[in-house]
Design an enzyme around this catalytic site. Structure first.
Site, short mmCIF file in Angstrom:
data_model
loop_
_atom_site.label_atom_id
_atom_site.label_comp_id
_atom_site.label_asym_id
_atom_site.label_seq_id
_atom_site.Cartn_x
_atom_site.Cartn_y
_atom_site.Cartn_z
N CYS B 109 0.63 -1.28 0.05
CA CYS B 109 -0.08 -0.11 -0.11
C CYS B 109 0.63 1.44 -0.26
O CYS B 109 2.37 1.49 0.24
CB CYS B 109 -0.97 -0.32 1.03
N ASP B 111 0.29 3.08 2.06
CA ASP B 111 0.72 4.15 3.25
C ASP B 111 1.91 4.41 3.44
O ASP B 111 3.10 3.53 3.92
CB ASP B 111 -0.68 2.99 3.76
N ARG B 113 3.23 4.32 6.37
CA ARG B 113 3.54 3.53 7.35
C ARG B 113 4.20 2.25 6.82
O ARG B 113 5.19 1.29 8.01
CB ARG B 113 2.68 3.24 8.93
N HIS B 169 -2.46 -4.79 4.87
CA HIS B 169 -1.83 -3.98 6.63
C HIS B 169 -3.45 -3.14 6.93
O HIS B 169 -3.91 -3.22 6.91
CB HIS B 169 -1.02 -2.96 6.38
N CYS B 172 -6.13 0.29 7.21
CA CYS B 172 -6.20 0.97 5.72
C CYS B 172 -6.55 1.51 5.10
O CYS B 172 -7.63 1.23 5.17
CB CYS B 172 -5.67 -0.20 4.27
#
Lengths: 298, 280
Positions: B109, B111, B113, B169, B172
């Site tokens: 992703c 993202d 993190r 994850h 999300c």
């Protein structure tokens, strides 16, 4: 800790065994593969007796398949172990030491950057630019291309919308790099080529960069043309970013800045520049419709 | 580490800023006082002053977000990479400059993190990485989804990777968006996002049917994992992927990184054909 890893076959079997569901993989059946895995042990027990009879008269083909299967299984275990070691190293050296930080991050991310980089294994922005968890919302695709707002494939656009409108990042950084396979494919593409190729259908997003490169650099060696195109393409992507109304609005009111970056891993240098929005509107062109400022090389 | 870097940065600046701050505040307050005095004598200048102050505020905002901080951040990151990694292992990087031969194609992703280089410690050269919202792999479609298709084609056909890994994850945002799409709703302002995450629609439907008793967060967690399975299935819609998987030269795996609990689940997609038994 990683939970028990579901294995879908019994390594001790002398013949390979699969359920019908796994063989003929329509997408419906594949989605049920976890359920199928649970069913295998019982069906195996039922069929094992018959199979052992069959196996005793097995053909060379089956033997070969069984051998291939066993060696495949060793590689699988290695990869699982490898992943496990990698994750546990991260957990021990990074996650556990910064538990507070990770707990906060778990609640919400507030990255200041959207980074658009190439999928190339050598140019991960976290590695090259040191971004830590929480710092950069990252899109990676072939040749770090941004399609235009009005047309083109859609994958990258969702990420633009989320990062700019929801996360409200303050900076967008488009990072290109040397020896880019995607740009090379773009530059060597025939105009009337095989339109069944995915790569072709994607890199054509950067067509304008190729045209402008050919216009000014066609006398150069192909490698240098590619390098020119790598950099020009970044600027074209930046220009296309300004074609997204919600991006242009934020750049105009100063809450969002657009930057280009070029990572040359042959010489290990990083060149960076920032889009000068006022200058771009004022008509000072860089051959790609935008003006830039604050160029520097590290 | 970001916290350590933050502390360093504050420490470096600490020596000069406290007195500097006080002086700046004094100067500012003196200037404001002067302006107020003037306006109390000449009230009709109020509008002019207001306009000028708006312009000044805008200029100062631009100066502030003139991204000198952002640029410094990138520069120090690159310098660290160059001195601590590249120059210390220049033989390896010289080899890499000539060509890459990663063993992994990873979908993760976007993202901030969940960068695979962090959580799985991939070094330069090890993993060809595609990152998009909710780590989706759409089904084969050369018009609408040529981006993902190009990456899969390049990795499997040209780079000949041996493994494809799709990592979902926790928490999300894309999956959360997918779960909250109402059926038959009118298009929203987030139409790009919605149209994209709908690739995982069958995962959402399955969770809604089979996990009605779970709370929203637990439903999202199940959907995060099920959406990975949808992507794994979609990978098989690419003929060049199927060809390699059947030959046993390419393995396909799904994973779920939970950064709330600090866990990582990994599973494999099994897809085989046996030789045909001829009935005659």
């Amino acid at each position: 800790m990683a939970s028990h890893l579901p294995i879908s076959y019994d390594p001790s079997s002398s013949t390979s065994l699969h359920t019908q569901q796994l063989i003929f993989c329509s997408s419906d059946k594949v989605k049920d593969f976890e359920k199928a895995q649970l069913r295998i042990p019982s069906s195996f027990r039922r069929k094992a007796a018959n199979l052992q009879t069959m196996a005793s008269g097995k053909t060379p083909g089956l033997t070969q398949e069984a051998n291939d299967f066993t060696s495949g299984e060793n590689n699988t275990d290695d990869v699982f172990d490898d992943m496990k070691q990698r994750f546990l190293a991260f957990k021990k050296l990074n996650y556990m030491d910064n538990l507070e930080h990770f707990k906060k991050l778990a609640d919400a991310q507030a990255p200041k950057f959207l980074v658009i980089a190439c999928a190339d294994s050598r140019v991960c922005p976290s590695a090259v630019l040191g971004f830590q968890p929480g710092e950069a919302f990252t899109v990676r695709n072939i040749a770090n291309l941004v399609p235009s707002y009005e047309s083109g494939p859609t994958e990258t656009k969702a990420a633009l919308q989320f990062s700019v409108n929801t996360l409200e990042v303050e900076n967008i950084l488009v990072v290109g790099h040397s020896r880019c396979g995607g740009i090379q494919a773009l530059m060597s593409m025939e105009d009337e080529g095989d339109s069944r190729s995915f790569i072709r259908n994607w890199v054509i997003v950067g067509k304008k960069a190729k045209e402008s490169t050919k216009a000014v650099a066609s006398n150069l060696h192909f490698d240098h043309q590619c390098q020119h195109c790598e950099k020009t393409s970044i600027n074209h992507s930046l220009e296309r970013l300004l074609g997204y109304p919600w991006i242009e609005e934020k750049v105009r009111n100063g809450s969002l800045s657009l930057h280009g970056g070029y990572y040359d891993f042959v010489n290990c240098t990083f060149e960076k520049w920032t889009v000068d929005y006022e200058g771009s509107r004022g008509g000072k062109k860089e051959g790609s419709g935008i003006a830039v400022k604050n160029r520097s090389v590290w | 580490m970001a916290p350590a870097f933050g502390k360093c940065f504050t420490f470096c600046c600490a020596k000069t800023s406290p007195e500097g701050d006080e002086m700046a505040t004094d100067a500012y307050e003196a200037a404001i006082k002067g302006l107020k005095d003037l306006l109390s004598k000449k009230a009709d200048l109020g509008n002019v002053a207001a306009e000028k102050i708006k312009e000044l505020t805008q200029e100062l905002k631009e100066l502030d977000s003139s991204n000198s901080d952002a640029v410094e951040r990138i520069k120090s990151g690159f310098t660290h990479f160059k001195t601590q990694k590249y120059l210390k292992d220049s033989a390896r990087f010289n080899d890499l400059a000539k060509g890459q031969s990663p063993k992994f194609l990873v979908f993760a992703c976007s993202d901030s993190r969940v960068c695979p280089s962090h959580i799985l410690n991939f070094q330069p050269g090890e993993a060809f990485v595609v990152r998009n919202i909710a780590n989706m792999v759409p089904p084969f479609d050369q018009k609408r989804h040529s981006g993902v298709g190009a990456a899969v084609e390049y990795a499997v056909v040209h780079l000949k990777v041996e493994n494809i890994l799709v990592i979902g994850h926790s928490r999300c945002g894309g999956i959360k968006g997918l779960m909250s799409i109402e059926d038959d709703a009118a298009p929203t302002k987030s139409d790009f996002i919605e149209n994209w995450v709908k690739i995982g629609a069958s995962a959402r439907n399955k969770i809604k049917e089979e996990h009605q008793g779970l709370d929203d967060e637990a439903k999202c967690t199940e959907c995060e994992k099920e959406a990975v399975n949808v992507s794994l299935g979609n990978l098989l819609s690419y003929p060049f992927v199927r060809a390699e998987v059947v030959k046993n030269t390419l393995a396909i795996r799904g994973a779920h990184y939970n950064f709330v609990k600090g866990t990582f689940d990994l599973w494999e997609l099994d897809f085989k054909t046996t030789p045909a038994y001829a009935f005659s």
